[in-house]
Design an enzyme around this catalytic site. Structure first.
Site, PDB file in Angstrom:
ATOM      1  CG  HIS A  85      -0.503  -0.025   2.542  1.00  0.00           C
ATOM      2  ND1 HIS A  85      -0.408   1.112   3.311  1.00  0.00           N
ATOM      3  CD2 HIS A  85      -0.075  -1.038   3.334  1.00  0.00           C
ATOM      4  CE1 HIS A  85       0.044   0.797   4.519  1.00  0.00           C
ATOM      5  NE2 HIS A  85       0.254  -0.505   4.565  1.00  0.00           N
ATOM      6  CG  ASP A  87      -3.195   3.700   2.387  1.00  0.00           C
ATOM      7  OD1 ASP A  87      -2.562   2.679   2.075  1.00  0.00           O
ATOM      8  OD2 ASP A  87      -4.150   3.676   3.210  1.00  0.00           O
ATOM      9  CD  GLU A 152      -3.129  -1.860   5.598  1.00  0.00           C
ATOM     10  OE1 GLU A 152      -3.199  -2.863   6.317  1.00  0.00           O
ATOM     11  OE2 GLU A 152      -2.801  -0.744   6.046  1.00  0.00           O
ATOM     12  CD  GLU A 153      -1.987   2.142   7.459  1.00  0.00           C
ATOM     13  OE1 GLU A 153      -2.707   1.653   8.354  1.00  0.00           O
ATOM     14  OE2 GLU A 153      -0.771   1.916   7.369  1.00  0.00           O
ATOM     15  CG  HIS A 212     -26.145  23.038  37.255  1.00  0.00           C
ATOM     16  ND1 HIS A 212     -25.683  22.371  38.356  1.00  0.00           N
ATOM     17  CD2 HIS A 212     -25.693  24.321  37.372  1.00  0.00           C
ATOM     18  CE1 HIS A 212     -24.982  23.190  39.119  1.00  0.00           C
ATOM     19  NE2 HIS A 212     -24.973  24.398  38.531  1.00  0.00           N
ATOM     20  CB  THR A 314     -20.350  21.628  37.437  1.00  0.00           C
ATOM     21  OG1 THR A 314     -20.862  22.937  37.220  1.00  0.00           O
ATOM     22  CG2 THR A 314     -19.197  21.667  38.424  1.00  0.00           C
ATOM     23  CB  SER A 400      -5.620  -6.400  11.027  1.00  0.00           C
ATOM     24  OG  SER A 400      -5.892  -6.677  12.384  1.00  0.00           O
TER      25      SER A 400
HETATM   26  N1  BES Z   1       1.288  -2.874   8.450  1.00  0.00           N
HETATM   27  C1  BES Z   1       0.136  -2.878   9.282  1.00  0.00           C
HETATM   28  C2  BES Z   1      -0.279  -4.250   9.763  1.00  0.00           C
HETATM   29  C3  BES Z   1       0.712  -4.910  10.681  1.00  0.00           C
HETATM   30  C4  BES Z   1       0.995  -4.330  11.894  1.00  0.00           C
HETATM   31  C5  BES Z   1       1.280  -6.095  10.315  1.00  0.00           C
HETATM   32  C6  BES Z   1       1.889  -4.943  12.739  1.00  0.00           C
HETATM   33  C7  BES Z   1       2.171  -6.709  11.151  1.00  0.00           C
HETATM   34  C8  BES Z   1       2.486  -6.115  12.359  1.00  0.00           C
HETATM   35  C9  BES Z   1      -1.035  -2.289   8.535  1.00  0.00           C
HETATM   36  O1  BES Z   1      -0.683  -1.210   7.721  1.00  0.00           O
HETATM   37  C10 BES Z   1      -2.043  -1.777   9.546  1.00  0.00           C
HETATM   38  O2  BES Z   1      -1.725  -0.961  10.344  1.00  0.00           O
HETATM   39  N2  BES Z   1      -3.256  -2.296   9.500  1.00  0.00           N
HETATM   40  C11 BES Z   1      -4.339  -1.831  10.319  1.00  0.00           C
HETATM   41  C12 BES Z   1      -5.609  -2.338   9.694  1.00  0.00           C
HETATM   42  C13 BES Z   1      -6.867  -1.656  10.149  1.00  0.00           C
HETATM   43  C14 BES Z   1      -6.878  -0.181   9.838  1.00  0.00           C
HETATM   44  C15 BES Z   1      -8.056  -2.314   9.497  1.00  0.00           C
HETATM   45  C16 BES Z   1      -4.227  -2.324  11.759  1.00  0.00           C
HETATM   46  O3  BES Z   1      -3.729  -3.425  12.020  1.00  0.00           O
HETATM   47  O4  BES Z   1      -4.624  -1.563  12.649  1.00  0.00           O
HETATM   48 ZN    ZN Z   2      -0.441   0.624   9.157  1.00  0.00          ZN
END
Ligand code: BES
Ligand code: ZN
Length: 474
Positions: A85, A87, A152-153, A212, A314, A400
């Protein structure tokens, strides 16, 4: 590979300069203000593939563009699909960066910039290795299809649609992804598991306006108090998540894995020192590595309610919201988790409060486990040893990559997860970096991988239910 290794050496400086060029484009996918920059990054990647002589398309989606590039056809050779990716995550908090996030800075053997490790630097290792083959040998030993996305992010929603609709043209023998980490410096890894994720926004609605807290407090339910109690009610004092059916489909850690994790010699003290905490917590009966890699977890990702400004007010707020997520492991089903969560929240919701639960776009990303006994994994292990001088260890990861499950389910292809980063690269954090030595070793390993995959004998892999280009005319 003397010609290729020589090419890599004599072009090392240019590869770094090109990486810096891409890193200076702020392709933040989550923030609409960066839309044109995301497009510029896609164009940069497209341009790079065109210069290699690959058939390249920038594909428009409902979100950010996809870049798809195919190497010149090599008959009787297998096909690898390379995913990455372009991005990046938002760069904030800006004031914590030593040098600005989109002005790449090379120092102490690293390049510092948002996206250096996640994923521009890692993604480019495969592009550069393909360039080296084309320039030094005039051809690749394998067919490569590159699928580089810009979302991807934010959960790969449009890529998922594209893969489902164009499975035929993406047919491949395996997928290669470098978007993760080595186990430690000079300890390269092949990762065989990723966690999935489900992400929610919960909104509690109480009185018809802010009140309040002196006049009304204690007589009606305060949504912020209710939110704290409801969120706390999703986990017990043993670290077990309290949602009906939550653990039903969890694949347990095997004895072999347990031993494998132990043999890695994970230094818990160093890990805690690195992140500035002094003790471990989590699900009882599991080690830190097991909790991070192979057990489902629950984290609140954001909370908002009431007065956030200077000084005290408050107030009894009318509403309260939370963002929270569960990391999932195979074979948990995201849909079942959401159904169980709704039941549990209804049970926990106190009188005087209405709740709305919203699932995020990438809700529905399951965990994945990839087989280690494939010829492709052995090929990758040889390529890694060639470039890093040491064989890989086998790890799982807590993060992920939502699309990896789709590769398995739709393309029927297993993914080689070859992360060249380090766990302290600061992905998603200020001062993200990528080691330039790892960048170059990654390129070298990738170049060797094409040769090893070409010779690894996919065709003899009779058990394989691979989809072919003619299978699907979708
Ligand atoms: N590169 C990461 C995934 C990752 C993190 C792989 C640590 C191995 C070790 C990827 O770009 C990422 O951050 N993915 C997100 C996915 C989410 C936004 C659906 C994640 O894991 O939070
Ligand atoms: Zn990431």
């Amino acid at each position: 590979m003397p010609n290729i290794d020589e090419y890599l050496q004599s072009n090392a400086e240019r590869f770094e300069a090109e990486l810096c060029e891409l890193l200076s484009i702020p392709s933040v996918s989550a923030d609409p203000a960066y839309r044109d920059d995301v497009r510029r990054a896609a164009d940069w990647v497209t341009d790079k593939f065109r210069r290699l002589g690959f058939a390249t398309e920038t594909i428009t989606t409902a979100g950010h563009p996809l870049v798809y590039a195919v190497s010149p056809r090599v008959d009787d050779a297998p096909t690898a699909l390379v995913y990455g990716h372009y991005d990046v995550q938002p760069p904030d908090p800006l004031e914590q960066w030593i040098t600005p996030p989109f002005e790449p800075s090379r120092r102490d053997g690293n390049v510092y910039a948002r996206g250096a490790s996640d994923d521009k630097g890692q993604m480019l290792t495969h592009v550069n290795s393909a360039e080296a083959w084309m320039a030094a040998e005039g051809r690749l030993p394998i067919n490569l299809k590159f699928l580089i996305e810009g979302e991807e992010e934010t959960g790969s929603e449009n890529l998922e649609k594209y893969i489902v609709e164009h499975a035929g043209r993406l047919a491949c023998d395996c997928v290669v992804v470098s978007d993760g980490a080595q186990f430690a410096p000079n300890r390269p890894a092949i990762t065989y598991g990723l966690r999935g994720i489900v992400y929610y926004e919960l909104r509690l609605i109480g009185p018809n306006r802010d009140l309040h807290s002196g006049s009304f407090g204690g007589s009606v339910t305060n949504p912020a108090n209710a939110l704290a109690a409801m969120l706390a009610g999703l986990i017990d004092e043993h670290g077990k998540i309290r949602i009906p059916g939550f653990y039903d489909d969890v694949i347990q850690i095997t004895d072999r894995e347990r031993k494998g994790f132990e043999l890695l010699g994970f230094d818990e003290r160093e890990y805690f020192d690195q992140i500035g905490v002094d003790c471990a917590i989590g699900e009882e009966g599991y080690t830190t590595l097991q909790r991070r890699w192979a057990r489902p977890t629950y984290d609140i990702n954001g909370l908002s309610s009431g007065y956030q400004g200077e000084g005290a007010k408050t107030v009894l707020p009318a509403t309260a919201t939370a963002k929270f997520s569960f990391r999932l492991v195979p074979d948990q089903d995201p849909g079942k988790i959401t159904a169980g969560l709704k039941l549990r929240l209804a049970e926990l919701c106190p009188p005087g409060i209405k709740f709305e639960l919203h699932s995020h776009d990438f809700t529905g990303s399951p965990g994945v486990l990839v087989p280690l006994d494939s010829p492709a994994v052995q090929a990758a292990a040889r390529a890694i040893e060639y470039a890093f001088g040491t064989p890989p260890v086998y790890t799982r990861e807590g993060g992920s990559i939502p699309i990896v499950a789709t590769f398995h389910n739709v393309l029927k292809a297993d993914t080689l997860l070859l992360g060249w980063g380090q766990s302290d690269d600061g992905a998603h954090s200020p001062n993200e970096k990528f080691s330039l030595a790892d960048f170059h070793r990654g390129i070298k390993a990738s170049a060797k991988l094409w040769e090893e995959l070409a010779a690894c004998g996919f065709a003899e892999n009779v058990g394989c239910v691979k989809r072919t280009e003619s299978d699907a005319k979708q």
